[in-house]
Design a protein around this motif. Sequence first.
Motif, PDB file in Angstrom:
ATOM      1  N   TYR A 125      -0.489  -5.183  -6.875  1.00 16.26           N
ATOM      2  CA  TYR A 125      -0.233  -6.288  -5.938  1.00 16.26           C
ATOM      3  C   TYR A 125       0.233  -7.557  -6.655  1.00 16.26           C
ATOM      4  CZ  TYR A 125      -1.911  -3.659  -1.898  1.00 16.26           C
ATOM      5  OH  TYR A 125      -2.033  -2.756  -0.905  1.00 16.26           O
ATOM      6  N   PRO A 126      -0.474  -8.006  -7.699  1.00 17.02           N
ATOM      7  CA  PRO A 126       0.047  -9.200  -8.404  1.00 17.02           C
ATOM      8  C   PRO A 126       1.405  -8.939  -9.047  1.00 17.02           C
ATOM      9  CG  PRO A 126      -2.255  -8.844  -8.947  1.00 17.02           C
ATOM     10  CD  PRO A 126      -1.792  -7.618  -8.216  1.00 17.02           C
ATOM     11  N   GLU A 183       8.749 -10.565  -7.261  1.00 20.87           N
ATOM     12  CA  GLU A 183       9.381 -11.339  -6.187  1.00 20.87           C
ATOM     13  C   GLU A 183       9.755 -12.733  -6.698  1.00 20.87           C
ATOM     14  OE1 GLU A 183       6.786 -12.178  -2.923  1.00 20.87           O
ATOM     15  OE2 GLU A 183       8.181 -13.681  -2.137  1.00 20.87           O
ATOM     16  N   LYS A 184       8.819 -13.377  -7.432  1.00 16.49           N
ATOM     17  CA  LYS A 184       9.077 -14.712  -7.981  1.00 16.49           C
ATOM     18  C   LYS A 184      10.257 -14.694  -8.941  1.00 16.49           C
ATOM     19  CE  LYS A 184       5.778 -17.784  -6.746  1.00 16.49           C
ATOM     20  NZ  LYS A 184       5.722 -17.472  -5.425  1.00 16.49           N
ATOM     21  N   LYS A 215       3.746  -7.557   4.149  1.00 21.57           N
ATOM     22  CA  LYS A 215       4.857  -8.070   3.364  1.00 21.57           C
ATOM     23  C   LYS A 215       5.725  -6.881   2.938  1.00 21.57           C
ATOM     24  CE  LYS A 215       5.514 -11.904   0.208  1.00 21.57           C
ATOM     25  NZ  LYS A 215       4.873 -12.737  -0.794  1.00 21.57           N
ATOM     26  N   LEU A 248       1.861   1.959  -3.462  1.00 20.33           N
ATOM     27  CA  LEU A 248       0.692   2.450  -4.210  1.00 20.33           C
ATOM     28  C   LEU A 248       0.500   3.945  -3.967  1.00 20.33           C
ATOM     29  CD1 LEU A 248      -1.508   0.979  -5.937  1.00 20.33           C
ATOM     30  CD2 LEU A 248      -2.954   1.041  -3.915  1.00 20.33           C
ATOM     31  N   ALA A 291      -4.731  -0.846  -7.882  1.00 21.61           N
ATOM     32  CA  ALA A 291      -4.300  -1.771  -6.829  1.00 21.61           C
ATOM     33  C   ALA A 291      -4.257  -3.202  -7.340  1.00 21.61           C
ATOM     34  CB  ALA A 291      -5.250  -1.667  -5.633  1.00 21.61           C
ATOM     35  N   ASN A 292      -5.269  -3.582  -8.157  1.00 17.52           N
ATOM     36  CA  ASN A 292      -5.308  -4.972  -8.610  1.00 17.52           C
ATOM     37  C   ASN A 292      -4.287  -5.261  -9.710  1.00 17.52           C
ATOM     38  OD1 ASN A 292      -6.561  -3.642 -10.675  1.00 17.52           O
ATOM     39  ND2 ASN A 292      -8.561  -4.604 -10.393  1.00 17.52           N
ATOM     40  N   ARG A 339       4.160  -9.499  -6.598  1.00 17.15           N
ATOM     41  CA  ARG A 339       4.380 -10.924  -6.376  1.00 17.15           C
ATOM     42  C   ARG A 339       5.190 -11.527  -7.528  1.00 17.15           C
ATOM     43  NH1 ARG A 339       2.560 -14.912  -3.364  1.00 17.15           N
ATOM     44  NH2 ARG A 339       2.674 -16.979  -4.277  1.00 17.15           N
ATOM     45  N   ARG A 340       4.875 -11.089  -8.756  1.00 14.80           N
ATOM     46  CA  ARG A 340       5.585 -11.606  -9.930  1.00 14.80           C
ATOM     47  C   ARG A 340       7.068 -11.209  -9.869  1.00 14.80           C
ATOM     48  NH1 ARG A 340       1.291 -10.879 -13.135  1.00 14.80           N
ATOM     49  NH2 ARG A 340       1.907  -8.888 -13.982  1.00 14.80           N
ATOM     50  N   TYR A 392       0.819  -1.211   0.000  1.00 16.71           N
ATOM     51  CA  TYR A 392       0.000   0.000   0.000  1.00 16.71           C
ATOM     52  C   TYR A 392       0.854   1.262   0.000  1.00 16.71           C
ATOM     53  CZ  TYR A 392      -3.341   3.564   0.860  1.00 16.71           C
ATOM     54  OH  TYR A 392      -4.073   4.699   0.704  1.00 16.71           O
TER      55      TYR A 392
END
Lengths: 120, 326
Positions: A53-54, A60-61, A78, A37, A49-50, A57-58, A34
């Motif tokens: 957030y993903p 990070e992967k 996180k 953002l 936001a949508n 994560r991507r 957040y």
Amino acid sequence: MIDDEVLAGHQQELRRGTVVMAALATLETPGYGYGLLAVLEKSGLSVDANTLYPLLRRLEKQGLLAAEWDTTESRPRKMYKTSDAGRNLLGTLEAEWNHLATSLNALRSEESNPHLKELP
Amino acid sequence: MSTLSSRYITAVSRSVPESQRSDVEAEVAAAIEDLTEARLAAGSTPEDAERAVLLELGDPMRLAADYSNKPLYLIGPDHFPTYIRLLKILAATVLPVIGVAVMLGSFLSGGDAGEIISGGIIAVMGVALHIFFWTTLIFAIIERSPDSKQIRAKWDPSTLPDTPPGGVRLGDTLAAVLVALVGIIYLPWQHFSSPFRDANGEPIPTLNAELWPVWIPLLMAGLLATAVLEIFRYRAGGWSWRFVAVNTVLELVVAVPLIWLAATNTLLEPRFVTELVGHGWADAALHLNVSVIVITAGVVTWNLIDPLRKVRIDTAARAKHPRPLG
């Protein structure tokens, strides 16, 4: 006038790749979703936001962000931080960005346009 | 956390692979709380804030797909061209074979015209659904397999279809005229020349002798007109809408009587059939009539569709390279 939908489509296409650069640059200072953002919103690079957030994560992967759960506050969050690989990628992307900007500027300047007319 | 939010989180995590589930659940929960808190600070009521946040995050299935990088489509751009090409090939090869086979089977087992046609249509529709379903299913599975990008079909320029040149080849015209002439000569010839002779030593014709006053001259006139049309079409350099109209009438003038006579078993000379049966071909009338109907129907269908495909190409080709008549 340009159709609003056409304009929005082209703008979205142009901005898509810049979100990654913005995230990698901002998260040199560790932060959570957040927070990022809000920072991006304030700096005029607003992201949904949508989408963000993903994306985090991507990244990070892919090892471009390091992440860990911070449990010191009232609830877990996180925390993300740009990794070395992320910093390298950011450097490469920035070089690419500057190269694109230079090329576009050269095209916009008047001297280069006559070349087009000389083409067979 | 309210029930609405936990329902949302459950809906997202349900569409995410097992291994990422608990992690994604925690991330979405944290995101919802942060976003809600920001809205509360801006002065909205808890219910409004939560509702607005869930609306902002959007459809849980979509969010889950973004988290787990799964496609939100059945068949994506990597495989779509191959998928469509395969469907077209299957439809063009399997469906006609099934249709003809089922109608033929129905005819041989003594179905009436309605049964034969409706049976054929139902069979073709059923097989079409199967082809569509199974092909789509297989491609959807391929799309979702990990290495699917590597099995994507390579496209090669040599697979491009030829550009239709338009116009008529002389060989095609000669062949069409020859076929018409053979028919025109055969119709009277079969009356005087036959492998079988009656008690008086007269030849037994193949086609019903009662067809002479009306039907046989009509068929001969139709075939002759077809040959003339072919010659005119060659000189004009291809189809035009006027030729298409005349061709349609001529095709029907020849085909409709032929099919109707065969279907009512009045095409063949009864004495000729008796001779064939006497030589051991018990179902001669049935087999010959079916053959006439199937072949005529097939040929006439093609002759009606083919000009429609070619008329635009030919018209365009003529406009580009006008050639003098005569």
